[in-house]
Design a protein around this motif. Structure first.
Motif, PDB file in Angstrom:
ATOM      1  N   MET A  97       0.558  11.731 -13.659  1.00  8.14           N
ATOM      2  CA  MET A  97      -0.351  11.275 -14.562  1.00  8.14           C
ATOM      3  C   MET A  97      -0.159   9.723 -15.113  1.00  8.14           C
ATOM      4  N   GLU A  98      -1.213   8.958 -15.376  1.00 12.38           N
ATOM      5  CA  GLU A  98      -1.224   7.852 -15.866  1.00 12.38           C
ATOM      6  C   GLU A  98      -1.319   8.111 -17.374  1.00 12.38           C
ATOM      7  N   HIS A  99      -0.417   7.361 -18.229  1.00  5.29           N
ATOM      8  CA  HIS A  99      -0.426   7.641 -19.374  1.00  5.29           C
ATOM      9  C   HIS A  99      -1.926   6.874 -20.023  1.00  5.29           C
ATOM     10  N   ARG A 100      -2.432   7.673 -20.896  1.00  7.53           N
ATOM     11  CA  ARG A 100      -3.699   6.944 -21.458  1.00  7.53           C
ATOM     12  C   ARG A 100      -3.292   5.660 -21.998  1.00  7.53           C
ATOM     13  N   GLY A 101      -4.360   4.569 -21.795  1.00  8.99           N
ATOM     14  CA  GLY A 101      -4.105   3.346 -22.118  1.00  8.99           C
ATOM     15  C   GLY A 101      -3.553   2.413 -21.077  1.00  8.99           C
ATOM     16  N   VAL A 102      -3.070   3.062 -19.903  1.00  8.21           N
ATOM     17  CA  VAL A 102      -2.264   2.389 -18.960  1.00  8.21           C
ATOM     18  C   VAL A 102      -2.961   2.698 -17.627  1.00  8.21           C
ATOM     19  N   GLY A 103      -2.756   1.348 -16.752  1.00 11.30           N
ATOM     20  CA  GLY A 103      -3.282   1.641 -15.516  1.00 11.30           C
ATOM     21  C   GLY A 103      -4.709   2.048 -15.170  1.00 11.30           C
ATOM     22  N   MET A 104      -4.889   3.023 -14.529  1.00 12.02           N
ATOM     23  CA  MET A 104      -5.927   3.491 -13.899  1.00 12.02           C
ATOM     24  C   MET A 104      -6.805   4.533 -15.105  1.00 12.02           C
ATOM     25  N   SER A 105      -5.827   4.522 -16.266  1.00 14.48           N
ATOM     26  CA  SER A 105      -6.483   5.462 -17.416  1.00 14.48           C
ATOM     27  C   SER A 105      -6.732   4.547 -18.551  1.00 14.48           C
ATOM     28  N   ARG A 106      -6.872   3.300 -18.539  1.00 14.88           N
ATOM     29  CA  ARG A 106      -6.996   2.306 -19.494  1.00 14.88           C
ATOM     30  C   ARG A 106      -8.443   2.086 -20.232  1.00 14.88           C
ATOM     31  N   SER A 107      -9.249   2.394 -19.622  1.00 12.56           N
ATOM     32  CA  SER A 107     -10.718   1.942 -19.988  1.00 12.56           C
ATOM     33  C   SER A 107     -11.407   3.292 -19.998  1.00 12.56           C
TER      34      SER A 107
END
Length: 424
Positions: free
Chosen positions: A83-93
Motif C-alpha cells: 500500500m502507498e502510505h497516504r500522502g506519498v506516491g500515488m496516494s498523495r493527492s
C-alpha cells in the motif's frame, strides 16, 4: 514535476493492471473530501496467506521502489500486497488533484487505510511484514485489529522516541568513545578529526551513520584513513550533500516523498526530537525537518507498554550492525510480545527488506506457513543477497576506491594538506 505533469503520471501509473484503488476519506467522516488510496498486488494464487509489506518512512513509496521484491515474491508462490502510505506516491493527492491537507496526516488514519485495503482486496487475514516505521504500523494494526492478522514479521521495527536515543548512544559508543575493541582506534581518530575541524561537527553523525549503514565498519575505516592522508574529502562531502539534499528536497516523485508525511514523523513519532548538536549526532539532519512543525508534545500511544497484548505469532528480525534501530531495541520488542521469536542476521544493517530482499521474503513465507521455528533453524547463508539499495553501497565503495588510488588528490571541503601526525 509540476502539478499537471504529476497528474498525468499518476493517471498513467494507475492504469497498470496491478494497481488497485479504494477511495478513502482524507479527513475523518468527510465524504466530500475523498482521495484515491492506491495499492499493488502480485501473485494472487498462493498456498499461503496474503502478505502485506509495509515499507519504512514515513515517506517511502511502494509501487516503484519495491517492484523487484514483489516480482521475486510472486515467482516463489507468494501473494503480496503493498500500500502507498497516504500522502506519498500515488496516494498523495485527493480526487481533485490537490495535495492531502495537513490534518489528514495521522497514524490512526494510516491504520484505517490498511484495513480498507484488506477489505477491498477481500482478505480476511494477512501476514504483516513491516520494516522500520512499517514495523510500527504492523504492531499498532495487530493491536487494533487482531482478527485480521495471521502473523507478524517485524524487520528492524520502530517503537518510540527511545529508539532514537538508542541510535545516538550506539553510534557514539562505537565511533566516538570507542567502547568496542574493534572501533577503539578509529574512534580515537574521528575525535581528532572533529577537534581539528577536518570533520564538521554537524556533519559527523549523519555521514558516519550512513557510511556504516551501507558499507559497514570497513567503509568507516576507509573514509577516516583517507581523511588522515589528506584525501577522502570528496567522498565525505558528496555523502553529506546527498543526505542534506534528501532531507531538504520536498520529494522525489513516486519514490520518496516526505514533505506531507513528515507531520506524522515529527508531531506524532518525535523524529529528530532528541537531537543535541553534539559530535556524532545521527539526528542532526532529521531535526532540521522537525523544526517546520509544531513542537513534539509526546507520544499519544505507548507501544512499548501496549504491545504485550499482541496475540499474533511474531518473528522479529534485525541486521546485526543496525544502528538506526539498534539490535537491542529489536530484541526488546521480541521480549515484550508474547511468544515472539528473534533473529539477528550477521553482516547486515537496517531493514532486511532493503538490504537482503531474498532473506526478507523467505522470512515472510515461512511465517505465513506457520513455521517460524523451522525457519530459525534453517541455514540461509547461501541465499543470494538482493539489496534494493545496492547502488548506494556500490557508489560509496567506488568513491572511496577512486580517492584511494587517484594519482592526484581530489579535494572538497575547507582544509588543504595532510593532517599532522596523530598521537597514540
Amino acid at each position: 514535476m509540476d502539478a499537471q505533469d504529476r497528474a498525468s503520471a499518476d493517471e498513467w501509473l494507475s492504469s497498470r493492471n496491478d494497481v488497485m484503488t479504494v477511495y478513502r476519506d482524507a479527513v475523518d467522516d468527510d465524504r466530500d473530501h475523498l482521495f484515491p488510496l492506491r495499492y499493488v498486488r502480485a501473485g494472487y494464487e498462493s498456498d499461503y496467506p496474503p502478505i502485506m509489506i509495509l515499507p519504512g518512512g514515513p515517506g517511502v513509496a511502494s509501487v516503484f521502489p519495491y517492484e523487484l521484491v514483489r516480482r521475486l515474491g510472486a515467482s516463489k508462490g507468494m501473494d503480496i500486497l503493498m500500500m502507498e502510505h497516504r500522502g506519498v506516491g500515488m496516494s498523495r493527492s485527493d480526487a481533485r488533484g490537490t495535495d492531502l491537507p495537513p490534518d489528514a496526516m495521522r497514524v490512526n488514519a494510516v491504520l484505517e487505510d490498511m484495513l480498507a485495503v484488506l477489505d477491498h482486496a477481500r482478505i480476511e487475514k494477512a501476514v504483516l511484514y513491516g520494516t522500520s516505521y512499517g514495523g510500527y504500523l504492523a504492531q499498532r494494526f495487530a493491536l487494533a485489529h487482531p482478527d485480521r492478522v495471521h502473523s507478524l514479521v517485524l524487520d528492524s521495527p520502530f517503537t518510540s522516541v527511545a529508539d532514537e536515543a538508542a541510535q545516538q548512544h550506539a553510534l557514539r559508543s562505537l565511533f566516538w568513545y570507542g567502547e568496542n575493541v574493534r572501533t577503539e582506534s578509529v574512534a580515537r581518530v574521528i575525535r581528532r578529526l572533529v577537534e581539528d575541524g577536518t570533520i564538521p561537527v554537524e556533519e559527523s553523525g549523519p555521514v558516519i551513520a550512513a557510511v556504516h549503514q551501507y558499507g559497514g565498519l570497513s567503509s568507516v575505516r576507509d573514509i577516516v584513513d583517507l581523511l588522515v592522508l589528506g584525501r577522502g574529502r570528496l567522498t565525505w562531502t558528496s555523502v553529506y550533500q546527498a543526505l542534506a539534499a534528501t532531507e531538504a528536497l520536498p520529494s522525489t516523485p513516486f519514490v520518496l516523498e516526505r514533505d506531507l508525511v513528515d507531520r506524522i514523523a515529527s508531531t506524532e513519532l518525535g523524529f529528530g526530537h532528541l537531537a543535541d548538536g553534539q559530535p556524532l549526532d545521527p539526528l542532526a539532519l532529521t531535526a532540521l525537518r522537525a523544526k517546520e512543525y509544531e513542537p513534539f508534545a509526546g507520544e499519544a500511544f505507548d507501544l512499548e507498554r501496549e504491545r504485550t497484548a499482541i496475540t499474533a505469532p511474531t518473528l522479529v528480525i534485525t541486521g546485526e550492525r543496525d544502528l538506526m534501530i539498534p539490535a537491542s531495541r529489536s530484541r526488546l520488542a521480541a521480549e515484550q510480545i508474547p511468544g515472539a521469536r528473534f533473529l539477528s542476521v550477521p553482516g547486515l544493517g537496517h531493514s532486511l527488506l532493503d538490504s537482503h530482499a531474498q532473506l526478507a521474503l523467505m522470512a515472510a513465507m515461512w511465517t505465513a506457513a506457520g513455521a517460524i521455528d523451522p525457519f530459525l533453524e534453517k541455514d540461509t547463508s547461501s541465499l543470494k543477497r538482493i539489496p534494493v539499495n545496492e547502488l548506494i553501497a556500490r557508489g560509496i565503495t567506488a568513491a572511496l576506491l577512486a580517492e584511494r588510488h587517484s594519482p592526484v588528490r581530489l579535494w572538497a571541503g575547507r582544509r588543504r594538506g595532510p593532517l599532522p601526525p596523530l598521537r597514540s
